[in-house]
Write a protein that holds these residues in place. Structure first.
Motif, short mmCIF file in Angstrom:
data_model
loop_
_atom_site.label_atom_id
_atom_site.label_comp_id
_atom_site.label_asym_id
_atom_site.label_seq_id
_atom_site.Cartn_x
_atom_site.Cartn_y
_atom_site.Cartn_z
N ARG A 172 73.87 -31.64 38.86
CA ARG A 172 75.20 -31.97 39.45
C ARG A 172 75.49 -33.32 39.46
N GLY A 226 81.16 -33.92 45.47
CA GLY A 226 80.06 -33.31 44.92
C GLY A 226 78.59 -33.79 45.14
N SER A 270 86.46 -21.12 47.26
CA SER A 270 86.82 -22.91 47.33
C SER A 270 88.00 -22.82 48.46
N SER A 318 83.17 -21.16 45.54
CA SER A 318 82.89 -22.70 45.66
C SER A 318 81.54 -23.27 45.10
N GLY A 319 81.70 -24.40 44.62
CA GLY A 319 80.32 -25.08 44.16
C GLY A 319 79.34 -24.32 42.89
N GLU A 378 70.75 -29.37 41.81
CA GLU A 378 71.37 -30.65 42.55
C GLU A 378 71.53 -31.83 41.76
N THR A 384 80.42 -28.72 38.79
CA THR A 384 80.81 -27.96 39.73
C THR A 384 82.19 -28.18 40.11
N SER A 385 82.97 -28.93 39.61
CA SER A 385 84.38 -29.30 39.69
C SER A 385 85.13 -28.04 39.12
N ASP A 429 78.36 -23.86 39.11
CA ASP A 429 78.45 -24.32 37.78
C ASP A 429 79.20 -23.82 36.96
#
Lengths: 210, 210, 210, 210
Positions: free
Chosen positions: D189, D128, B80, B51-52, D186, B31-32, B54
């Motif tokens: 991630r 993250g 974000s 934000s966040g 999650e 997710t960066s 995938d």
């Protein structure tokens, strides 16, 4: 390039497939690299990727045609300034296709090498170069100093190619690799072989081998 | 991004394609990363990845819209926190798109570099940066110290961008790269060029080059 | 290879899938590598990739059949000269499939290793080799000197395989890896495991581990 | 995993997508790796990849179900012996999904590290991880000695997890990474973040950083 040997596809379609394959391998990022194939020998006509084209989305409209002086004769778009080098290779070697890749390893190695060439010998992969019969072959790949004056660089290249009739490729310093073949599949094979071997040389140096 | 130049696609669709391409290159894991493009200049509106999200499964529903203060004005999801940096770049540079990648090599190099910048010069790939005419160009990429106070970091950034009008990008330490362009294709080209060059710098250092 | 275990596909189709998978992993560039599977045991018949075939565009027409002397008995194209090694492995080990990959790391490591073998021990991944029950296993992979006289090299190989009944693979110096399995899925698993482990060995050496 | 967040897909389908994504990233070669998600909490039921399955061709038929003692309760195939570790993590952490990847870099680093843990700090990517608010976070990832007695190893693991309530993951020496999350997205991630960070640590060491 699902099948670069497919004789039924047009030259443009085959150039697109070749270009997309080389891009997928990571050797043509950021619009770098250019690829050509001979359309006719007399008069000389080369199909070549236009300047500044994104290779991940390469399509047939991005292919233009140039003459023996690297001048545009067909298509929309500007031929790459490096078309002069493609024409010089075709004239000197009678190549049917010329591929210029722009990989991390050739960039790193031409920066890290003081000499005017990188020699590779003893690897089985060398046997994939046209005319090479044994892994004991030594392939010496000349490094030309990079320049922005393309006609002048093409002149330097002509001198190098004349002096090294056996060379299958040359490097531009901190820039990348040029290789060629009698047709596009052979040129693609040469590009894969040489990029593989330069990665081998680079990783060997990182293990402390010279 | 099959064709980031396609003028017929919506801004959201093009951002999705750009984001997925950068993710495929390994520069936006976990997710960066975040990616934006200008929707209107007056009033200023940016389409930006929420934000966040995938990036491997990025879709148009993951794109939100923010105003000149990085506040949400359209879409589901939180912009974000780094939207402040995107807005600062757009204001300072008149950029049409801003891309933040988060690669292994930029993370490694900003950790290994004491100085406040990484300079790159002499590489042909530099010519792909807007306005650069020769490989002899030196691109000095400033490194900002990472922080979680985004408005404050945006303020620092404004100072850096004002002092370095020629910079095409900046780095956040142990964090990643920001670059931009007049439009999305130019920003993607810049991201690919700079990530390529930082990989070259990193691998050169692993061969003992400084 | 979407499903190398699919019992419904023909041997040729499964070889194509296996070859394309190994090519996608970067272990069969520039027409390097060759892959075979046993079609019948008595008389011995092997399906094998023809010589000089591009593995990225591999299709069933590129698969030929050879007999116990590595002579062509079916299909268009020349069997690879290395078919002699495939036949030798099948005879010595009763293998159902033989895979020859040609990766950067096996090329680098067989060049950097003076000894006639590379030993790998202590890794969990070793447990994927047939018959291995614990990560404490030591797999010693012999390195044969590369040569172009394939019948002679096959003779050397027979001697090595007879002396090392537990070996799952061998290396050719500056050339690549051969491994095998009772069937094609096992051979693919062995290729992935061994290429993984040689990459581990190579990267460990680049961190200064011997 | 085109969309690991898709709430409409079955748990098996989502596990397949997650597994294929991690395989594409190169972290699950040669049938290595195993992946699970909680189907019900009371009684405890885990969907988990069967032992010895090729992850590149993973399909829903390769997913079995186990109970709180890691015994098979549904499906064809043997659950991985490592199902004991998955169950231990679910019980200790209340995780909804557990992922075990098997990458080159975690294998190299756990071999090269004498200590019983690898600490990572100062990287933005750490944010993250669930509950982490700042890049200044230090994540200490414990390394367990590898073993083939899985119930015993599961016992050791329970002790480690009890002592380190903040840990998001653990490593098995010369084997790989386990991480988890409250749900499958999650956990994916976390896997991407930690594999990214271990690659950063490995490449930093190859530049001479400790």
């Amino acid at each position: 390039m699902e099948n670069p040997l497919d004789p039924g596809a047009s030259i443009s379609a085959r150039l697109v497939e070749a270009g997309r394959r080389l891009e997928r391998r990571g050797w043509s990022l950021g619009t770098s690299g250019n690829f050509s194939a001979v359309v006719s020998e007399d008069p000389l006509r080369l199909a070549i990727t236009a300047s500044g084209v994104d290779k991940a989305s390469l399509s047939e409209k991005d292919i233009v045609e140039v003459d023996e002086n690297a001048r545009l004769v067909r298509g929309d778009g500007r031929p790459s300034a490096e078309a002069h080098l493609h024409v010089a290779v075709v004239k000197a070697r009678g190549a049917g296709a010329v591929l210029h890749t722009h990989s991390v390893w050739t960039t790193v190695l031409t920066d890290a090498t003081e000499a005017g060439e990188i020699s590779i010998r003893g690897y089985e992969m060398l046997k994939g170069l046209a005319g090479v019969q044994t892994h004991e072959h030594e392939e010496s790949v000349p490094i030309l100093e990079n320049a922005q004056d393309m006609p002048k660089l093409a002149g330097n290249l002509e001198g190098i190619l004349a002096k090294r009739p056996g060379a299958h490729a040359f490097l531009l310093r901190r820039h990348g690799l040029y290789t060629w073949g009698r047709d596009l599949p052979e040129a693609v094979r040469h590009a894969e072989i040489l990029e593989f071997l330069f990665e081998v040389v680079g990783r060997s140096r990182s293990l402390g081998r010279d």
